[in-house]
Design a protein around this motif. Structure first.
Motif, PDB file in Angstrom:
ATOM      1  N   GLU A  33       0.849  -1.175   0.014  1.00  0.00           N
ATOM      2  CA  GLU A  33      -0.018  -0.099   0.014  1.00  0.00           C
ATOM      3  C   GLU A  33       0.866   1.173   0.092  1.00  0.00           C
ATOM      4  OE1 GLU A  33      -3.549   2.107   0.162  1.00  0.00           O
ATOM      5  OE2 GLU A  33      -3.106   0.155  -0.403  1.00  0.00           O
ATOM      6  N   GLN A  34       1.995   1.294   0.965  1.00  0.00           N
ATOM      7  CA  GLN A  34       2.812   2.488   0.742  1.00  0.00           C
ATOM      8  C   GLN A  34       3.288   2.751  -0.299  1.00  0.00           C
ATOM      9  OE1 GLN A  34       4.597   0.576   4.102  1.00  0.00           O
ATOM     10  NE2 GLN A  34       6.773   0.444   3.119  1.00  0.00           N
ATOM     11  N   ASP A  35       3.581   1.523  -1.282  1.00  0.00           N
ATOM     12  CA  ASP A  35       4.553   1.902  -2.287  1.00  0.00           C
ATOM     13  C   ASP A  35       3.580   2.372  -3.579  1.00  0.00           C
ATOM     14  OD1 ASP A  35       6.772   1.026  -0.910  1.00  0.00           O
ATOM     15  OD2 ASP A  35       6.458  -1.051  -1.883  1.00  0.00           O
ATOM     16  N   ARG A  36       2.287   2.373  -3.279  1.00  0.00           N
ATOM     17  CA  ARG A  36       1.674   2.869  -4.419  1.00  0.00           C
ATOM     18  C   ARG A  36       1.132   4.235  -4.422  1.00  0.00           C
ATOM     19  NH1 ARG A  36      -3.653   3.807  -4.189  1.00  0.00           N
ATOM     20  NH2 ARG A  36      -4.722   3.396  -2.172  1.00  0.00           N
ATOM     21  N   LEU A  37       1.394   4.774  -3.275  1.00  0.00           N
ATOM     22  CA  LEU A  37       1.202   6.202  -2.690  1.00  0.00           C
ATOM     23  C   LEU A  37       2.027   7.165  -2.885  1.00  0.00           C
ATOM     24  CD1 LEU A  37      -0.834   5.554   0.653  1.00  0.00           C
ATOM     25  CD2 LEU A  37      -1.798   6.074  -1.572  1.00  0.00           C
ATOM     26  N   LEU A  38       1.955   8.428  -3.258  1.00  0.00           N
ATOM     27  CA  LEU A  38       3.010   9.420  -3.468  1.00  0.00           C
ATOM     28  C   LEU A  38       3.658   9.562  -1.995  1.00  0.00           C
ATOM     29  CD1 LEU A  38       1.322  12.245  -5.740  1.00  0.00           C
ATOM     30  CD2 LEU A  38       3.183  10.515  -6.174  1.00  0.00           C
ATOM     31  N   PRO A  39       4.837  10.011  -1.797  1.00  0.00           N
ATOM     32  CA  PRO A  39       5.180  10.272  -0.444  1.00  0.00           C
ATOM     33  C   PRO A  39       4.627  11.436   0.151  1.00  0.00           C
ATOM     34  CG  PRO A  39       7.098  10.143  -2.266  1.00  0.00           C
ATOM     35  CD  PRO A  39       5.510  10.120  -2.786  1.00  0.00           C
ATOM     36  N   ILE A  40       4.286  11.146   1.481  1.00  0.00           N
ATOM     37  CA  ILE A  40       3.457  12.153   2.154  1.00  0.00           C
ATOM     38  C   ILE A  40       4.055  13.422   2.389  1.00  0.00           C
ATOM     39  CG2 ILE A  40       4.009  11.615   4.606  1.00  0.00           C
ATOM     40  CD1 ILE A  40       0.733  11.601   4.612  1.00  0.00           C
ATOM     41  N   ASN A  95       6.060  14.934   0.209  1.00  0.00           N
ATOM     42  CA  ASN A  95       5.986  15.651  -1.225  1.00  0.00           C
ATOM     43  C   ASN A  95       4.503  16.173  -1.136  1.00  0.00           C
ATOM     44  OD1 ASN A  95       8.281  14.576  -1.504  1.00  0.00           O
ATOM     45  ND2 ASN A  95       8.006  13.505  -3.454  1.00  0.00           N
ATOM     46  N   VAL A  96       3.449  15.434  -1.019  1.00  0.00           N
ATOM     47  CA  VAL A  96       1.990  15.916  -0.906  1.00  0.00           C
ATOM     48  C   VAL A  96       1.962  16.952   0.109  1.00  0.00           C
ATOM     49  CG1 VAL A  96      -0.318  15.286  -0.275  1.00  0.00           C
ATOM     50  CG2 VAL A  96       1.226  13.467  -1.524  1.00  0.00           C
ATOM     51  N   GLY A  97       2.461  16.988   1.239  1.00  0.00           N
ATOM     52  CA  GLY A  97       2.321  18.214   2.224  1.00  0.00           C
ATOM     53  C   GLY A  97       3.218  19.143   1.804  1.00  0.00           C
ATOM     54  N   GLN A 148       2.304  24.878  -0.362  1.00  0.00           N
ATOM     55  CA  GLN A 148       2.665  25.969  -1.518  1.00  0.00           C
ATOM     56  C   GLN A 148       1.485  26.847  -1.793  1.00  0.00           C
ATOM     57  OE1 GLN A 148       4.040  24.032  -4.922  1.00  0.00           O
ATOM     58  NE2 GLN A 148       6.140  23.547  -4.221  1.00  0.00           N
ATOM     59  N   ILE A 149       0.085  26.428  -1.533  1.00  0.00           N
ATOM     60  CA  ILE A 149      -1.080  27.234  -1.934  1.00  0.00           C
ATOM     61  C   ILE A 149      -1.598  27.926  -0.655  1.00  0.00           C
ATOM     62  CG2 ILE A 149      -2.617  25.496  -1.826  1.00  0.00           C
ATOM     63  CD1 ILE A 149      -2.589  28.003  -4.538  1.00  0.00           C
ATOM     64  N   LEU A 150      -1.038  27.537   0.426  1.00  0.00           N
ATOM     65  CA  LEU A 150      -1.785  27.985   1.712  1.00  0.00           C
ATOM     66  C   LEU A 150      -1.128  29.121   2.176  1.00  0.00           C
ATOM     67  CD1 LEU A 150      -2.560  24.606   3.492  1.00  0.00           C
ATOM     68  CD2 LEU A 150      -4.238  26.126   2.470  1.00  0.00           C
ATOM     69  N   THR A 186      -5.427  12.074   3.647  1.00  0.00           N
ATOM     70  CA  THR A 186      -6.550  12.129   2.541  1.00  0.00           C
ATOM     71  C   THR A 186      -6.255  12.506   1.126  1.00  0.00           C
ATOM     72  OG1 THR A 186      -8.153  12.441   4.539  1.00  0.00           O
ATOM     73  CG2 THR A 186      -8.964  12.965   2.146  1.00  0.00           C
ATOM     74  N   MET A 187      -5.450  13.471   0.956  1.00  0.00           N
ATOM     75  CA  MET A 187      -5.012  13.985  -0.178  1.00  0.00           C
ATOM     76  C   MET A 187      -3.970  13.144  -0.661  1.00  0.00           C
ATOM     77  SD  MET A 187      -5.277  16.353  -2.177  1.00  0.00           S
ATOM     78  CE  MET A 187      -6.014  17.860  -1.399  1.00  0.00           C
ATOM     79  N   GLN A 188      -3.026  12.512  -0.196  1.00  0.00           N
ATOM     80  CA  GLN A 188      -2.196  11.636  -0.539  1.00  0.00           C
ATOM     81  C   GLN A 188      -2.909  10.332  -1.253  1.00  0.00           C
ATOM     82  OE1 GLN A 188      -0.339   8.817   2.533  1.00  0.00           O
ATOM     83  NE2 GLN A 188       1.469   8.800   1.023  1.00  0.00           N
ATOM     84  N   GLU A 189      -4.031   9.826  -0.455  1.00  0.00           N
ATOM     85  CA  GLU A 189      -4.893   8.797  -1.136  1.00  0.00           C
ATOM     86  C   GLU A 189      -5.642   9.286  -2.472  1.00  0.00           C
ATOM     87  OE1 GLU A 189      -6.007   5.708  -0.992  1.00  0.00           O
ATOM     88  OE2 GLU A 189      -4.713   5.036   0.651  1.00  0.00           O
ATOM     89  N   CYS A 190      -6.253  10.498  -2.461  1.00  0.00           N
ATOM     90  CA  CYS A 190      -6.813  11.071  -3.650  1.00  0.00           C
ATOM     91  C   CYS A 190      -5.884  11.353  -4.880  1.00  0.00           C
ATOM     92  CB  CYS A 190      -7.428  12.322  -3.428  1.00  0.00           C
ATOM     93  SG  CYS A 190      -8.822  12.120  -2.065  1.00  0.00           S
TER      94      CYS A 190
END
Length: 114
Positions: free
Chosen positions: A14-21, A23-25, A30-32, A45-49
């Motif tokens: 499961e952890q290998d199919r997700l983008l690194p958290i 990087n997602v954070g 950047q937008i906040l 949640t965003m990582q999953e999406c």
């Protein structure tokens, strides 16, 4: 129990199919506003999406390549998949970015040869 996709022979964790958290954070921050905080739950949640979205688009592009008996998915295939899946608002800017990227890479390659 470890969450695997498929069986033990060649399965994907499961952890290998997700983008690194991390990087997602970083992308989310950047937008906040600079003082904004993001909860771990929001990042997960965003990582999953985003991981699901990337898999969805890539799967469509991969299927196109399979039908055309090609083994390599390229940027044009991703743009085609985005349009096919109804993400036209994103496909246009992505296609422009891809062309600009290719132009810059071509310029860089030409400079390296000189």
């Amino acid at each position: 129990m470890e969450d695997n996709i498929g069986s033990d022979d060649g399965s994907i964790k499961e952890q290998d199919r997700l983008l690194p958290i991390a990087n997602v954070g970083r992308i989310m921050k950047q937008i906040l506003p600079p003082n904004a905080k993001i909860s771990k739950e929001a990042k997960e949640t965003m990582q999953e999406c985003v991981s699901e979205f990337i898999g969805f688009v890539t799967g469509e592009a991969s299927e196109k390549c399979r039908k055309e008996r090609r083994k390599t998915v390229n940027g044009d295939d991703i743009c085609w998949a985005m349009e096919t899946l109804g993400f036209d608002n994103y496909a246009g800017p992505l296609r422009r970015y891809l062309h600009r990227y290719r132009d810059l890479e071509g310029d860089k390659a030409n400079q390296d040869r000189q």
